[in-house]
Design a protein around this motif. Sequence first.
Motif, PDB file in Angstrom:
ATOM      1  N   PRO A  44       0.835  -1.061  -0.112  1.00  0.00           N
ATOM      2  CA  PRO A  44      -0.241   0.050  -0.004  1.00  0.00           C
ATOM      3  C   PRO A  44       0.707   1.234   0.022  1.00  0.00           C
ATOM      4  N   ALA A  45       2.050   1.249   0.652  1.00  0.00           N
ATOM      5  CA  ALA A  45       2.973   2.483   0.670  1.00  0.00           C
ATOM      6  C   ALA A  45       3.401   2.745  -0.653  1.00  0.00           C
ATOM      7  N   PHE A  46       3.836   1.614  -1.273  1.00  0.00           N
ATOM      8  CA  PHE A  46       4.245   1.589  -2.657  1.00  0.00           C
ATOM      9  C   PHE A  46       3.573   2.371  -3.603  1.00  0.00           C
ATOM     10  N   ILE A  47       1.993   1.800  -3.536  1.00  0.00           N
ATOM     11  CA  ILE A  47       1.071   2.202  -4.279  1.00  0.00           C
ATOM     12  C   ILE A  47       0.698   4.013  -4.153  1.00  0.00           C
ATOM     13  N   ILE A  48       0.767   4.358  -2.884  1.00  0.00           N
ATOM     14  CA  ILE A  48       0.490   5.706  -2.580  1.00  0.00           C
ATOM     15  C   ILE A  48       1.587   6.473  -3.053  1.00  0.00           C
ATOM     16  N   LEU A  49       3.015   6.031  -2.936  1.00  0.00           N
ATOM     17  CA  LEU A  49       4.109   6.922  -3.204  1.00  0.00           C
ATOM     18  C   LEU A  49       4.112   6.987  -4.940  1.00  0.00           C
TER      19      LEU A  49
END
Length: 220
Positions: free
Chosen positions: A199-204
């Motif tokens: 999820p952090a990668f998707i948001i980034l």
Amino acid sequence: LLKLLEYESKVSIKPESFMGYRIILLALFAVTGFFLGSSPSGSIAAGLLCGTAGYFVPVLLLKNFNRKRLKEINMNLPDVIDLLVVATLSGQNVYNAIKILIEKYKGSICSELSNFVKDIDMGTGKLKAYKNLMDRSDSDEFKSFVFILIQAEKYGSSISDILKRKSDYIKFEAYQGLEREIRKTTVVILFPLIFLILPAFIILVGGPLIYSMGGNFPGF
């Protein structure tokens, strides 16, 4: 107190066998807690809390010592058996091999085996000494090892071959256990990867893209 608990854990004494020490610690901790309170109700509460700690903390410490000792015994058992194999192949019987082992090798297993040697030296029969050795230990692997020695004494089997097979079996079991732990670790790693890192990668990656496209949507 720590030295006392360490000694008692080495000789496999149970918490019930030093109940007197627990009661003394309960009284001492309760009195100390009572004087630490700033009010009558606070003194009573602190006394009860400290007394409970004084009663149960020694048991927790003893269990911790026993757990570490059990882990050490199971870890060192294959190496100890290999050393006994070498000693028996040189022509020594089991008793002499154990005496040589406890002189050259230090550890929890050797402290257990030294009690066996003391029993023999005091005139206790070998089978009785072996049974005492099993009763003093909580390790199933160590009890199985002692049982093999008993069977070898009874039936005159080749002790070196039996010990070698036992050592190989324990090492194989340890290897299998390590493989299971590795597989569990792989599965556990998936959870933070899926629920945190992904999820952090998707948001980034997607956040700036959505922000840059925001002007094309009504209300942005």
